[in-house]
Design a protein around this motif. Structure first.
Motif, short mmCIF file in Angstrom:
data_model
loop_
_atom_site.label_atom_id
_atom_site.label_comp_id
_atom_site.label_asym_id
_atom_site.label_seq_id
_atom_site.Cartn_x
_atom_site.Cartn_y
_atom_site.Cartn_z
N ASP A 1 0.36 10.00 8.34
CA ASP A 1 -0.82 9.17 8.08
C ASP A 1 -1.21 9.44 6.63
N ILE A 2 -0.82 8.54 5.74
CA ILE A 2 -0.92 8.76 4.30
C ILE A 2 -1.84 7.68 3.72
N ARG A 3 -3.03 8.09 3.27
CA ARG A 3 -4.00 7.10 2.78
C ARG A 3 -4.75 7.63 1.57
N TYR A 4 -5.13 6.69 0.70
CA TYR A 4 -6.01 6.98 -0.45
C TYR A 4 -5.40 8.00 -1.40
N ASN A 5 -4.12 7.84 -1.69
CA ASN A 5 -3.43 8.75 -2.59
C ASN A 5 -2.93 7.99 -3.82
N LEU A 6 -2.66 8.74 -4.87
CA LEU A 6 -2.05 8.19 -6.07
C LEU A 6 -0.64 8.75 -6.22
N PHE A 7 0.33 7.85 -6.42
CA PHE A 7 1.72 8.26 -6.62
C PHE A 7 2.18 7.77 -8.00
N TYR A 8 2.76 8.65 -8.78
CA TYR A 8 3.34 8.26 -10.07
C TYR A 8 4.73 8.85 -10.15
N LEU A 9 5.72 8.00 -9.86
CA LEU A 9 7.13 8.42 -9.81
C LEU A 9 7.94 7.44 -10.65
#
Length: 383
Positions: free
Chosen positions: A360-368
């Motif tokens: 359950d993955i919510r409200y995150n920032l990903f920079y890849l």
């Protein structure tokens, strides 16, 4: 510190003392090992400033008896003049707390004796709890450094507090020990401490000749916990920063930085990382390795829950998963990730979650920016 309803005697040890003395300030004892054995519940031993060489097994090892709930035994270094306990001649430990309860150690420096040469430089553990379980132990304001094996080597303990303590340059790791026989590490708090540079020293050298390849800042075997690590730093360890097999592990407001292998590794259910910063995998080396910034793996209990909350993970090395969960492990776990920031600046560093696990993955920032996708969950790929 807990209140002591039982006010015992205060005794003293000094470099100029004599063990034939009564242990008063005016006529102190000479050796901390002798002084520790004279204590009764409620007593305090004050070790006056200076250098104490510990070489003889086991007379030189501090070996206090147990206190009581209303009469803790305290061994304390002199205020503003912290004494040094310097082990040598391959002595097994400076302090043996195996099997004791209601003991606190405060304001001590524990290290090897640098004045020797060859095997005289060898000194194994700073503090030991092995064989017989201990309980109700406080280690506060200690500086343990340049020992060959563990800073603190614990097998079984219930109610251990490690507070305001710095452990560096331990050949086998800052905090660790063998698998528990009576419950392992339970009810443990590690607060406002540093667990760093593990493996960068061994038997007088820089650690390149150490026999144990991956010494951790914190690395313990399975237990039910709970273990709380907060307001702490784990950096420049040749192994993992924090590696806990204990269930109910909470890592909070902690910095895990520039460790050679995994940053944080969790194995036990109901574990949580929050308000924590993890970065610098590889500790400056550029070769690609199988280690990751955050690992949840080898979890055997189906449905075990893990939470990653308000945590920042940064990795510049690339070439491996930034985070992985249950890689090649069919046991399903549940992972919740909230308000996290994940930056994989290197190439090919997405997240991996095993096919049978739930996330359950919510409200995150990903920079890849140099990865083809963000997350793989079994056969499903998220771009």
């Amino acid at each position: 510190s807990p209140p002591d309803a039982l006010a015992g005697n205060v005794y003293y040890v000094a470099p100029h003392g004599d063990n034939a003395n009564p242990g008063t300030l005016e006529r102190p004892w000479a050796t901390p090992g002798y002084g520790s054995r004279q204590l009764a519940p409620g007593d305090t031993l004050i070790i006056l400033g200076g250098r104490y060489t510990l070489a003889e097994y086991d007379a030189d090892i501090l070996t206090p008896p147990s206190g009581t709930p209303d009469g803790w035994i305290t061994i304390r270094g002199e205020e503003n003049n912290r004494p040094v306990l310097a082990g040598r001649d391959n002595l097994i430990t400076a302090v043996n707390l195996s099997g004791v309860s209601y003991v606190r150690l405060e304001n001590l420096e524990i290290t090897h004796d640098p004045q020797g040469s060859g095997e005289a430089l060898w000194f194994r553990d700073g503090i030991e709890i092995l064989g017989a379980a201990a309980s109700h132990i406080i280690l506060q304001n200690l500086y343990i450094h340049h020992v060959d094996e563990f800073g603190v080597n614990v097998q079984d303990v219930d109610d251990l507090q490690i507070l305001d303590t710095q452990i560096t340059h331990a050949g086998f790791g800052a905090l660790g020990g063998p698998g528990g026989e009576q419950g392992g590490w339970r009810n443990v708090v590690i607060r406002n401490s540093a667990l760093s540079w593990s493996g960068h020293y061994y038997q007088g050298g820089d650690g390149t000749q150490r026999p144990y390849d991956r010494p951790d800042g914190f690395g313990i075997e399975a237990s039910q916990g709970p273990v709380l690590i907060e307001d702490t730093i784990a950096e420049h360890n040749y192994g993992d920063g924090l590696d806990s097999k204990a269930a109910n592990t909470v890592i909070r407001r902690t910095v895990v930085a520039n460790n050679s292998c995994d940053g944080v590794k969790l194995w036990g259910e109901n574990s949580r990382v929050e308000n924590t910063l993890i970065y610098g995998r590889g500790d400056g080396k550029r070769e690609v390795t199988p280690w990751a910034a955050l690992v949840i793996d080898q979890v055997e209990k189906p449905g075990a829950r893990f939470e990653i909350i308000n945590t920042t993970i940064d990795d510049a090395l690339g070439g491996n998963y930034l985070v992985y969960v249950q890689y090649d492990n069919p046991a399903p776990v549940n992972v919740i990730m909230r308000n996290a920031i994940l930056r994989g600046a290197g190439s090919d560093s997405p997240l991996y979650i095993g096919a049978s696990s739930q996330a359950d993955i919510r409200y995150n920032l990903f920079y890849l920016p140099h990865s083809a996708f963000v997350l793989t969950h079994g056969e499903r790929v998220y771009s």
